[in-house]
Design a protein around this motif. Structure first.
Motif, PDB file in Angstrom:
ATOM      1  N   ARG A   1      -2.807  -3.956  -7.402  1.00  0.00           N
ATOM      2  CA  ARG A   1      -2.067  -4.005  -6.150  1.00  0.00           C
ATOM      3  C   ARG A   1      -1.006  -5.089  -6.200  1.00  0.00           C
ATOM      4  O   ARG A   1      -1.329  -6.254  -6.456  1.00  0.00           O
TER       5      ARG A   1
ATOM      6  N   SER B   1       0.653   3.781   1.774  1.00  0.00           N
ATOM      7  CA  SER B   1       0.965   4.257   3.130  1.00  0.00           C
ATOM      8  C   SER B   1       2.273   3.644   3.629  1.00  0.00           C
ATOM      9  O   SER B   1       3.042   4.294   4.332  1.00  0.00           O
TER      10      SER B   1
ATOM     11  N   HIS C   1       0.582  -3.613   6.292  1.00  0.00           N
ATOM     12  CA  HIS C   1      -0.600  -3.486   7.148  1.00  0.00           C
ATOM     13  C   HIS C   1      -1.858  -3.958   6.442  1.00  0.00           C
ATOM     14  O   HIS C   1      -2.959  -3.722   6.901  1.00  0.00           O
ATOM     15  N   GLU C   2      -1.674  -4.622   5.288  1.00  0.00           N
ATOM     16  CA  GLU C   2      -2.828  -5.051   4.488  1.00  0.00           C
ATOM     17  C   GLU C   2      -2.616  -6.542   4.219  1.00  0.00           C
ATOM     18  O   GLU C   2      -1.982  -6.902   3.234  1.00  0.00           O
TER      19      GLU C   2
ATOM     20  N   CYS D   1      -7.463  -3.147   3.575  1.00  0.00           N
ATOM     21  CA  CYS D   1      -7.048  -1.727   3.542  1.00  0.00           C
ATOM     22  C   CYS D   1      -7.616  -1.039   2.313  1.00  0.00           C
ATOM     23  O   CYS D   1      -8.551  -0.269   2.409  1.00  0.00           O
TER      24      CYS D   1
ATOM     25  N   CYS E   1       0.846  -1.197   0.000  1.00  0.00           N
ATOM     26  CA  CYS E   1       0.000   0.000   0.000  1.00  0.00           C
ATOM     27  C   CYS E   1       0.878   1.241   0.000  1.00  0.00           C
ATOM     28  O   CYS E   1       1.992   1.236   0.528  1.00  0.00           O
TER      29      CYS E   1
ATOM     30  N   TRP F   1      -5.601  -2.566  10.459  1.00  0.00           N
ATOM     31  CA  TRP F   1      -4.560  -1.691  10.999  1.00  0.00           C
ATOM     32  C   TRP F   1      -5.089  -0.668  12.007  1.00  0.00           C
ATOM     33  O   TRP F   1      -4.345   0.164  12.488  1.00  0.00           O
TER      34      TRP F   1
END
Ligand code: APR
Ligand code: ZN
Ligand code: ZN
Length: 369
Positions: free
Chosen positions: A364, A44, A63-64, A171, A42, A90
């Motif tokens: 992704r 982030s 975190h995904e 996420c 991601c 998250w």
């Protein structure tokens, strides 16, 4: 017995991730051990790698993710059992603070605690190397073959949902679809713009299509992403390197957009989003900005035209409600989330996966440990 895990570690801002062996402590009170099956890359995470967002170092990003529960620690609630498949969240939800009680678990007070200490919501740090603690990112840290997380940092996933889909659901998908589901609601026949067609923006396009948006305008600087947006439901696309997106939106929707979902997090694109609104329209800011960044809002756009700008974190969702709905929509074919899944990378090749994100890969990128 602590186990040895393989994880990608950020030791210094701006340096590549090191794939290393670490020690992972057993799950403690209310904690669970999860074997990771898939982890999405991601934007982030990239913010943390570049130092645009700060977190205690060294840390394991990611975190995904999704995986399968291996074991549970003492004093767990019984809701999560060994063998369950889970998506990682998250943001935790304690169920007890004012925000949780008010139905806004994404704003749970423990989210700030886990960010500050670089640990789980109970402040525990489960990973270490020879020199000391290795921090968690957002209570998750799933660029690893195993993680220990708090039991309130997961939602169970049905067996028929692919691991990659479950990962991105936690996420990008919940953020983009949630912004529509929980902030807009329905927008039948209303002009909606999505700016930034990464994982989050694509999910927002899918969600806005389901909610009845028309026209549905996608804005990006990359034609291949715009082509995918069109395939997934955008009725119009604008390459903002080639044309002024504000003028283009007014060309399509006479009085401007009812809603703009901004999934980039740049001051210039947020300002443009405000300008493309029709009176009483709303900008929904979902893209995280680099720490401390601001953007200007003309006062009289707010007052004389009653425009609004609202933030939406994590799709303003209640994950335990939104994720099952997302999985049902996926299963029925109404949310074609396979289209969001891009290239798969081994954990050892994680730097290539970040390279793909930075250079604009479509879909992704997924780490498969
Ligand atoms: N104008 C239009 N599109 C842009 C611009 C710009 N100035 N700058 C970047 N983009 C596009 C990129 O081409 C990319 O398609 O925005 C998209 C961002 O997508 P990703 O990098 O995949 O980011 P994503 O993971 O979807 O997250 C979106 O949310 O949480 C935040 O930090 C995250 O800012 C990021 C945003
Ligand atoms: Zn994310
Ligand atoms: Zn709470």
């Amino acid at each position: 017995m602590p186990r040895t895990i393989t994880a990608a570690v950020l030791r210094e801002i701006g340096q590549p991730l090191h794939v290393e062996r670490l020690k992972l402590a057993d799950p403690g009170d209310e904690e669970i051990l999860v074997e990771i099956e898939a982890a999405g890359v991601c934007h982030s995470d990239l913010h943390y790698l570049r130092g645009e967002l700060a977190a205690p170092l060294p840390l394991v990003p990611g975190h995904e993710g999704s995986g399968r529960v291996v074991s549970v620690g003492p004093r767990t609630s019984g809701a999560i059992r060994p063998g369950d498949r889970v998506a990682l969240l998250w943001r935790p939800n304690c169920g007890r603070c004012a925000q949780c009680l008010a139905g806004a678990p994404i704003m749970c007070e423990l989210g700030g605690v886990q960010a500050k200490v670089g640990g789980l919501p109970n402040r525990a740090i489960k990973m270490s190397d020879g020199a000391g603690a290795v921090h968690h990112l957002m209570g998750v840290s799933c660029f690893s073959d195993h993680v220990v997380v708090h039991e309130r940092s997961v939602v169970t996933v049905p067996e028929d949902i692919p691991a990659e889909v479950a990962a991105i659901a936690g996420c990008a998908v919940i953020t983009g679809v949630g912004a529509v589901r929980n902030v807009i609601g329905t927008c039948v026949g209303e002009p909606v713009v999505v700016m930034g067609i990464g994982g989050v923006g694509l999910a927002a396009i899918m969600g806005a299509k389901l909610a009845g948006a028309h026209p549905l305008i996608a804005v990006d600087i990359d034609n291949s992403k715009l082509a995918l947006a069109r395939r997934l439901g955008a009725t119009h696309t604008v390459n903002s390197r080639e044309a002024d997106p504000v003028a283009e939106v007014f060309g399509v929707a006479d009085s401007g957009a009812a809603w703009v979902i901004e999934a980039i997090g740049h001051p210039q694109t947020l300002s443009a989003a405000m300008r493309m609104l029709r009176p009483r329209g709303t900008v929904i800011a979902v893209g995280l900005g680099a720490g401390g960044q601001t953007f200007e809002v003309p006062i009289n756009e707010l007052v004389q035209r009653q425009k609004r700008v609202v933030g939406s974190l994590y799709g303003s969702s209640i994950p335990a409600l939104d994720l099952p709905a997302i999985f049902d929509l996926y299963r029925s074919g109404r949310l074609p989330l396979d289209e969001l899944v891009g290239e798969r990378f081994a954990l050892e090749d994680i730097s290539d996966a970040f390279g793909a994100l930075a250079s604009g890969a479509v879909g992704r990128s997924i780490i498969v440990p």
